[in-house]
Design a protein around this motif. Structure first.
Motif, PDB file in Angstrom:
ATOM      1  N   ASN A 314      -1.876  20.033   6.463  1.00  0.00           N
ATOM      2  CA  ASN A 314      -1.240  19.970   5.148  1.00  0.00           C
ATOM      3  C   ASN A 314      -0.809  18.544   4.819  1.00  0.00           C
ATOM      4  N   TYR A 315      -0.299  17.824   5.803  1.00  0.00           N
ATOM      5  CA  TYR A 315       0.128  16.443   5.564  1.00  0.00           C
ATOM      6  C   TYR A 315      -1.057  15.571   5.182  1.00  0.00           C
ATOM      7  N   THR A 316      -2.195  15.769   5.838  1.00  0.00           N
ATOM      8  CA  THR A 316      -3.394  14.989   5.506  1.00  0.00           C
ATOM      9  C   THR A 316      -3.857  15.274   4.083  1.00  0.00           C
ATOM     10  N   ASN A 317      -3.865  16.554   3.696  1.00  0.00           N
ATOM     11  CA  ASN A 317      -4.257  16.904   2.324  1.00  0.00           C
ATOM     12  C   ASN A 317      -3.265  16.333   1.310  1.00  0.00           C
ATOM     13  N   TRP A 318      -1.988  16.313   1.682  1.00  0.00           N
ATOM     14  CA  TRP A 318      -0.958  15.759   0.796  1.00  0.00           C
ATOM     15  C   TRP A 318      -1.204  14.274   0.555  1.00  0.00           C
ATOM     16  N   CYS A 319      -1.526  13.551   1.619  1.00  0.00           N
ATOM     17  CA  CYS A 319      -1.798  12.114   1.473  1.00  0.00           C
ATOM     18  C   CYS A 319      -3.036  11.874   0.610  1.00  0.00           C
ATOM     19  N   LYS A 320      -4.074  12.707   0.801  1.00  0.00           N
ATOM     20  CA  LYS A 320      -5.292  12.546  -0.002  1.00  0.00           C
ATOM     21  C   LYS A 320      -5.015  12.823  -1.472  1.00  0.00           C
ATOM     22  N   PHE A 321      -4.222  13.840  -1.728  1.00  0.00           N
ATOM     23  CA  PHE A 321      -3.944  14.204  -3.113  1.00  0.00           C
ATOM     24  C   PHE A 321      -3.182  13.091  -3.832  1.00  0.00           C
ATOM     25  N   PRO A 362       7.153  22.782   1.747  1.00  0.00           N
ATOM     26  CA  PRO A 362       6.326  22.072   2.743  1.00  0.00           C
ATOM     27  C   PRO A 362       5.995  20.643   2.347  1.00  0.00           C
ATOM     28  N   GLU A 363       5.803  20.387   1.059  1.00  0.00           N
ATOM     29  CA  GLU A 363       5.487  19.020   0.641  1.00  0.00           C
ATOM     30  C   GLU A 363       6.717  18.111   0.750  1.00  0.00           C
ATOM     31  N   CYS A 364       7.903  18.677   0.640  1.00  0.00           N
ATOM     32  CA  CYS A 364       9.119  17.895   0.882  1.00  0.00           C
ATOM     33  C   CYS A 364       9.181  17.473   2.340  1.00  0.00           C
ATOM     34  N   LEU A 365       8.794  18.372   3.247  1.00  0.00           N
ATOM     35  CA  LEU A 365       8.733  18.011   4.669  1.00  0.00           C
ATOM     36  C   LEU A 365       7.677  16.941   4.912  1.00  0.00           C
ATOM     37  N   ASN A 439       9.755  21.691  -5.027  1.00  0.00           N
ATOM     38  CA  ASN A 439       8.647  21.263  -4.167  1.00  0.00           C
ATOM     39  C   ASN A 439       7.540  20.595  -4.977  1.00  0.00           C
ATOM     40  N   GLU A 440       7.377  21.034  -6.232  1.00  0.00           N
ATOM     41  CA  GLU A 440       6.333  20.446  -7.085  1.00  0.00           C
ATOM     42  C   GLU A 440       6.590  18.964  -7.331  1.00  0.00           C
ATOM     43  N   PHE A 441       7.850  18.567  -7.283  1.00  0.00           N
ATOM     44  CA  PHE A 441       8.180  17.153  -7.473  1.00  0.00           C
ATOM     45  C   PHE A 441       7.516  16.288  -6.404  1.00  0.00           C
ATOM     46  N   PHE A 442       7.382  16.824  -5.193  1.00  0.00           N
ATOM     47  CA  PHE A 442       6.795  16.053  -4.093  1.00  0.00           C
ATOM     48  C   PHE A 442       5.273  16.120  -4.095  1.00  0.00           C
ATOM     49  N   TRP A 443       4.688  16.799  -5.074  1.00  0.00           N
ATOM     50  CA  TRP A 443       3.235  16.759  -5.269  1.00  0.00           C
ATOM     51  C   TRP A 443       2.849  15.605  -6.194  1.00  0.00           C
ATOM     52  N   SER A 444       3.813  14.859  -6.660  1.00  0.00           N
ATOM     53  CA  SER A 444       3.569  13.796  -7.624  1.00  0.00           C
ATOM     54  C   SER A 444       3.964  12.456  -7.026  1.00  0.00           C
ATOM     55  N   PRO A 445       3.277  11.367  -7.381  1.00  0.00           N
ATOM     56  CA  PRO A 445       3.676  10.035  -6.902  1.00  0.00           C
ATOM     57  C   PRO A 445       5.097   9.660  -7.284  1.00  0.00           C
ATOM     58  N   ASP A 446       5.689  10.382  -8.241  1.00  0.00           N
ATOM     59  CA  ASP A 446       7.079  10.103  -8.612  1.00  0.00           C
ATOM     60  C   ASP A 446       8.037  10.263  -7.437  1.00  0.00           C
ATOM     61  N   CYS A 447       7.643  11.077  -6.445  1.00  0.00           N
ATOM     62  CA  CYS A 447       8.560  11.329  -5.336  1.00  0.00           C
ATOM     63  C   CYS A 447       8.887  10.050  -4.571  1.00  0.00           C
TER      64      CYS A 447
END
Length: 949
Positions: A314-321, A362-365, A439-447
């Motif tokens: 999940n962390y790898t996919n998060w970085c790619k996104f 999970p994206e916050c983690l 959690n959606e906030f951490f799906w954005s570069p704004d985080c």
């Protein structure tokens, strides 16, 4: 040493059985030999004399007795192999305490426990005497007690849990403390003479789950597995780790987890749990290989890589996104890379272990791990920050609980305050954020604007009501800074001043805001409604044209009228587009511009077709362009109108849907692809056929079930009387089916009508007709509230249910009549049956008996029947326990006047007042057989009718 008895209490009462009394010797074959925990003292050299050591279950005890007797039973298991007679005396003392606390066995499970323990004592009474080294029990107790006292005095000054003597010393304290109390019942000893506080202060117990990693538990069998040893060796590789000079730790690190604890400030208990967690995970992966392969370096590396892939997918996919470089950076040296991997996995586990409610984000983690992994790599490599010029160190330091206080708590407070704004579900969804919004906030570069250390003045931490503070469009801020995002921005080192000077604003909901409306039914199932409405319209049109053959539909007039359903389709799509905008209107301030454009384009698309299709349909009536084929065919003369051409254009998108439906691989690729053309296709084409198929299946199930219920499919008519001739013919037919192998033995048993003469007063139907009837009756009675007459009337309404209940009741009475042969037991059962039948006759059954315990009673009778059918005479003890369970359920949980039956037992037993000596005789418990008394006849006699029943 003096002969005085000195008590040594267990320093701390154990909250749970951390030490299991049974271990297995891995050198004795696959099955293993049961052994107790080691006894620390002089070993017994006498022969066993036929005594077979066996531990007694000291953990599953009645709740009313556990606190008083558990420590005696645990010590007995510890002494089982080295001092069997002392173990017997400890168990006998535990029985005395239990019997004095509850002489009438009224407590839950007390009767069953006393029965099992008494059986064990009777078995060991004579055989354990042959193992004594002394002439009497008191001297044997004193000998073992003195040996443990001697061991304590020798090692108390050097008490240390890190070495092997630490655990031995704790066990010696437990044994001496228990033996002192047992000795007091045999001889009159002086008061305690030793001051035990010095030992108590040093005897802190460490709780663990499975692996005793914290207190020298290397002797435990589980610690001897090669996979466990390899896993522990891997996490204890501390070679090359930074020194403890700048950390609150003195000396070298024990393992990688201790390094992470003092570097980032994790809690001690969390570190212990996750250390054991990782050891078990790695050992589990290694155990899939042979033992020889598990010890190979290549297998160890492959196992760690497998854990890395699972943990950081999940962390790898998060970085790619987010188009960010992963902070999991490994060195080129293979051995160092293994250590780095363990540190990264351990860091993630420790973050997760203290994350609390943040685990739902999970994206916050991922965001937290991203920054802490950067700091970890900087510490390991000694990197220097390009901004500050200093060596990279953890932002929050390694002080006690710094991670919990500085990282988890601020985010948790945001969650808590947003949840309070929910007002137990009564507040408007637009006024508070849930886990998905946060959690959606951490799906954005704004985080990354939050920075590290986190800036609590950022808008993310603002929880003020949106009515008082203007909702901020966080997307616009991201677009303004899109060209300026660098690694320094990830660490929150630039572009901070202006944000801190501005007043924080509530970020608001993200993309979706739930609005309660009955229109949600149409919006959620729009494809189904569209299909059914259009189908109904098409059938009405064909019925109006009196279509007699499918080919008549191709008539130009009829076909054009049928195709008018697409006007309705365009209107339904317009309604759907309007509802989409309406239900997302309150989230407009936080929606991306592209999403707004898509919704407006869909609305415009629907409006255009809603106007074009009716206009063209009205103008094209009777204006057909005919095309005749050169050769005569079944089509004949084919005519089409402009409306038909427009409909074909309208259906192009649906044609694409149809192709994608039959080629799922292409459809899946389009859904997950990032290509612009694929995104367009997936957004503008909708698949209707899958939903239609699902709802058609639901329709068939519901309609078919209702049809079967209304027409009583599968039931035998009540007018058919099952006389003897019919029974014989029916059973012969079923027997022939079995002989021709058309049905199995089980199916034959279910379909055969019982013919035994046990209950001639009522009809006995085949079992397949009574399927589920008894369970249904049980559920009705359990939940029924009212008078007896209504309950009986409800059960009699279904003839099969009534006969099923009656047959079960009579069968249980008959089985208990054959099984129970003791005089007292027969009187007890007879009184219970009389009480039941009296209550039924007087219509007070629901007042005298509580129906809530019926399911538990059913389970116990099922267990009893399984034992009876098995017929193993070695299971006699289990049959006694089940009968005692049934008696306890009926008298304690069901009968309002169960004390009458209990009084009968108390009057029949002789009172025993002297419980201070070890040689007394105690009457057997209810349903238990003794040398001079037989209470049950088990196994049951081989009786034909009984076997069939």
């Amino acid at each position: 040493m003096s002969n005085e008895i000195v008590p040594v209490d267990d320093p701390i009462e154990e909250p749970k059985p951390n030490k299991k009394p049974v271990v297995y010797d891995e050198n004795e074959g696959s099955e293993g030999v049961i052994k107790s925990l080691p006894y620390y003292g002089e070993s017994s050299s006498s022969g066993s004399g036929g005594y077979v050591p066996e531990v007694f279950n000291s953990e599953s005890l009645p709740s009313t007795l556990a606190s008083e007797i558990q420590r005696f039973l645990r010590v007995a298991n510890m002494l089982e192999w080295k001092a069997p007679r002392v173990a017997y005396l400890c168990r006998f003392h535990a029985f005395e305490i239990a019997h004095n606390l509850d002489r009438n066995s009224t407590g839950r499970k007390v009767r069953q426990f006393k029965t099992v323990l008494l059986q064990r004592l009777e078995r060991d009474e004579e055989t354990s005497k042959t193992t004594r080294l002394e002439q009497s029990d008191s001297r044997e107790l004193k000998r073992v007690y003195d040996e443990n006292r001697r061991y304590i005095n020798q090692h108390v000054e050097a008490f240390d849990l890190e070495n092997s003597h630490g655990e031995k010393l704790l066990d010696a304290c437990r044994i001496a403390s228990v033996l002192y109390e047992v000795l007091k019942t045999v001889i009159a000893g002086p008061q305690a003479l030793a001051d035990r506080e010095s030992i108590q202060a040093r005897s802190e117990l460490f709780a663990y789950n499975i692996l005793p990693l914290d207190h020298g538990g290397i002797q435990q069998a589980i610690m001897k597995f090669p996979e466990i040893k390899v896993a522990i060796q891997v996490i204890r590789n501390v070679r090359g780790l930074p020194s403890t000079q700048n950390l609150p730790k003195r000396g070298t690190f024990v393992d990688c987890f201790e390094f992470l604890q003092y570097s980032f400030g994790f809690q001690k208990e969390n570190v212990a749990n996750q250390r054991e967690h990782l050891v078990l995970l790695l050992a589990n992966v290694l155990s899939r290989h042979s033992r020889k392969q598990a010890l190979a370096l290549k297998t160890i590396d492959a196992s760690i890589d497998e854990l890395m892939r699972k943990f950081f997918k999940n962390y790898t996919n998060w970085c790619k996104f987010l188009v960010r470089k992963s902070n999991i950076r490994l060195p080129c040296v293979k051995q160092d890379a293994q250590q780095y991997k363990i540190l990264y996995i351990g860091l993630y586990l420790l973050i997760w272990g203290e994350a609390a409610n943040l685990r739902f984000m999970p994206e916050c983690l991922c965001y937290i791990f991203h920054h802490m992994a950067y700091e970890l790599h900087g510490m390991l490599t000694g990197a220097v920050s390009m901004t500050t010029g200093d060596t990279i160190e953890p932002a929050y330091g390694g002080s006690h609980e710094s991670f919990l206080s500085n990282v988890v708590t601020p985010i948790y407070e945001v969650i808590r305050e947003e949840a309070e704004k929910n007002k137990c579900g009564t507040a408007d969804h637009t006024t508070w954020r849930n886990y998905d919004d946060l959690n959606e906030f951490f799906w954005s570069p704004d985080c990354f604007q939050v920075g590290w250390p986190m800036r609590t003045k950022h808008d993310f931490f603002c929880t003020s009501s949106p009515k008082k503070s203007k909702v901020k469009n966080s997307r616009s801020a991201r677009e303004q800074r899109k060209e300026k995002e660098t690694e320094d921005e990830e660490q929150g080192l630039n572009d901070v001043t202006s944000e801190e000077n501005s007043e924080p604003k509530w970020l608001g909901k993200t993309n979706f805001v739930e609005i309660r409306s009955f229109w949600q039914v149409f919006r959620s199932f729009d494809r189904m409604w569209s299909f059914f409405i259009l189908s109904l319209q098409a059938m009405i049109i064909m019925a109006c044209h009196d279509v007699g053959s499918p080919l008549e539909v191709f008539d130009a007039v009829i076909l054009e009228d049928v195709m008018s359903i697409f006007i309705t389709s365009a209107i339904l799509k317009l309604i759907q587009a309007i509802l989409d905008i309406t239900f997302t209107w309150k989230a407009r301030n936080t929606m991306e511009l592209s999403q707004k454009r898509i919704q407006l384009l869909r609305l415009a698309y629907a409006v255009i077709w809603t106007i074009v299709l009716p206009v063209v349909y009205a103008q094209s009536r009777r204006k057909y362009t005919c095309y005749s084929t050169q050769y005569e065919s079944w089509i004949g003369k084919w005519c089409y109108s402009p409306f038909m051409v427009v409909v074909v254009i309208y259906l192009i998108t649906n044609a694409v849907d149809l192709v994608l439906f039959f080629v799922p691989a292409v459809s899946k690729y389009i859904e997950i692809s990032n290509w612009s053309i694929c995104r367009t296709i997936s957004r503008w084409t909708q698949v209707y056929f899958m939903d239609t198929q699902i709802w058609y299946s639901v329709y068939c199930t519901v309609c078919g079930g209702l049809y079967g219920i209304l027409h009583h499919l599968g039931e035998v008519s009540k007018s058919e009387v099952l006389d003897l001739k019919f029974v014989l013919v029916w059973n012969q037919i079923i027997s022939n089916f079995r002989s021709e192998d058309l049905i199995s033995n089980r199916e034959m048993d279910l379909m055969t009508i019982p013919t035994s003469g046990l209950f001639p007063e009522f009809i006995r139907w085949p079992i397949f007709l009574l399927a589920n009837k008894f369970s249904t009756a049980l559920s009705i009675a359990r939940d029924f509230v009212g008078k007896d007459e209504k309950l009986f009337k409800r059960i009699r309404k279904d003839e099969y249910m009534y006969f099923c209940v009656k047959e079960c009741y009579e069968s249980v009475k008959y089985i208990l009549e054959v099984l129970i042969v003791g005089d007292l037991e027969k009187r007890v059962v007879s009184n219970i049956v009389d009480e039941i039948e009296r209550s039924i006759d007087e219509s007070t059954f629901l007042q005298d008996f509580k129906m809530s315990a019926l399911p538990a009673l059913q389970n116990k009778f099922v267990e009893l029947l399984e034992l009876i059918v098995e017929g193993d005479k070695n299971q006699n003890g289990k049959v006694v326990q089940v009968l005692q369970d049934i008696f306890e359920l009926v008298t304690n949980d069901m009968m309002a006047n169960g004390h009458r039956v209990v009084d009968l037992i108390e009057c029949s037993q002789e009172a025993v007042d002297d419980f201070t000596v070890f040689s007394r005789k105690i009457e057997p418990q209810l349903f238990e057989s003794a040398a001079s008394k037989t209470s049950i006849c088990f196994p049951l006699p081989d009786d034909g009718p009984l076997t069939e029943q």
